[in-house]
Design an enzyme around this catalytic site. Structure first.
Site, mmCIF file in Angstrom:
data_model
loop_
_atom_site.group_PDB
_atom_site.id
_atom_site.type_symbol
_atom_site.label_atom_id
_atom_site.label_comp_id
_atom_site.label_asym_id
_atom_site.label_seq_id
_atom_site.Cartn_x
_atom_site.Cartn_y
_atom_site.Cartn_z
ATOM 1 N N LYS A 172 3.929 -11.601 3.399
ATOM 2 C CA LYS A 172 2.514 -11.749 3.058
ATOM 3 C C LYS A 172 2.373 -11.792 1.550
ATOM 4 C CE LYS A 172 -0.533 -8.312 3.079
ATOM 5 N NZ LYS A 172 -1.114 -8.431 1.698
ATOM 6 N N GLU A 225 -9.848 -9.396 3.576
ATOM 7 C CA GLU A 225 -10.138 -8.001 3.256
ATOM 8 C C GLU A 225 -11.465 -7.856 2.531
ATOM 9 O OE1 GLU A 225 -8.240 -4.051 1.069
ATOM 10 O OE2 GLU A 225 -7.029 -5.865 1.287
ATOM 11 N N SER A 264 0.823 -1.207 0.000
ATOM 12 C CA SER A 264 0.000 0.000 0.000
ATOM 13 C C SER A 264 0.859 1.259 0.000
ATOM 14 C CB SER A 264 -0.934 0.003 1.219
ATOM 15 O OG SER A 264 -0.218 -0.277 2.413
#
Length: 293
Positions: A126, A195, A58
């Protein structure tokens, strides 16, 4: 209402590991995770007691200004990982594998995952995806690198998903997600991010597996929660997902501070005497005489 006490030292805090997260799930204790991309933020989080810090891709959007996460490179991720690792000593540190660092070949996936630990100072990685990533997960875990999975809205697949859309809203989509969850658990993931999936589905999934789930836009039934820190602090103004709670308005405060600075400089009010350094009078007089001679 009493104000929570925040620790300012990490000296008495035990190092958080992947085992710590599993033990917290077993005890029913919520897991806390936030994103960080630099030294001072990581230091502050570590001192506050955050369980896990994700150096998320992000950063491409909230730090580097890209339209999405796809352009982020391994070198950019490793650069920010090293900064975070210098600031946080007790939180579990997780590096987000960027787009195309693990999708093409299992060998490349293992090599790049290893770089996060060897060169980035991370303790786990991840990656996004379900059944199509099982071989990569199994190989990375087999190489000694803990893996956190990521299902539901997977930002690296934004073009395939048709945008940032909630996932798992139909019975068939929910069943597909559950199957992926079970496959990733069996492949060796120590935890899963869920998510933007329906809250009842996330809670159902969390009870089905032994590894912790970390929710973002997935309701309170997950074993833990994560937010992008720039969203939490109100630092990213381009858009704010529905599931974000802003705990501060740093963007507005920064604009106020910058405007005040500009006004004071333009009015010759800054720097004032207290912000300046001076010479002793006798030294100044000696200088003036020598300069004018």
């Amino acid at each position: 209402m009493s104000t929570p006490t925040i620790s300012t030292t990490t000296s008495q805090r035990k190092k958080v590991t992947t085992l710590t997260l599993r033990q917290k799930k077993e005890r029913g204790e919520p897991i806390t995770m936030l994103t960080a991309y630099d030294y001072p933020t990581a230091l502050s989080m570590d001192q506050a007691g955050v369980d896990a810090i994700l150096v998320g891709d992000s950063l491409g959007m909230v730090v580097l200004g890209y339209e999405n996460t796809l352009p982020v490179t391994m070198e950019e991720m490793l650069h920010h990982c090293r900064a975070v690792s210098r600031g946080a000593k007790n939180s579990l540190l997780i590096g987000d594998m960027p787009f195309m660092s693990y999708q093409a070949e299992v060998y490349e996936a293992v090599r790049n995952a290893g770089r996060f630990l060897q060169q980035g100072g991370m303790e786990a990685v991840k990656l996004e995806g379900g059944r199509e990533r099982v071989d990569a997960v199994r190989a990375i875990v087999g190489a000694g690198v803990p893996v956190m999975g990521h299902l539901g809205l997977t930002p690296q697949s934004v073009n395939q998903l048709g945008g940032f859309r909630t996932q798992g809203k139909t019975a068939s989509a929910a069943k597909h997600l559950l199957e992926d969850v079970l496959l990733l658990e069996e492949a060796g993931c120590f935890s899963l991010v869920l998510e933007s999936v329906p809250a009842r589905l996330a809670e159902f999934v969390s009870h089905k597996i032994s590894i912790p789930t970390i929710g973002i836009g997935a309701g309170v039934g997950c074993d833990g929660q994560v937010l992008v820190t720039h969203d939490l602090l109100g630092l990213f103004e381009r858009f704010t997902p529905k599931f974000v709670k802003k705990y501060a308005d740093f963007h507005g405060e920064m604009k106020r501070a910058f405007s005040e600075y500009l006004a004071e400089v333009q009015a010759h009010q800054f720097p004032a005497a207290e912000h300046s350094v001076e010479m002793a009078n006798e030294e100044w007089e000696v200088f003036v005489r020598s300069a004018n001679s």
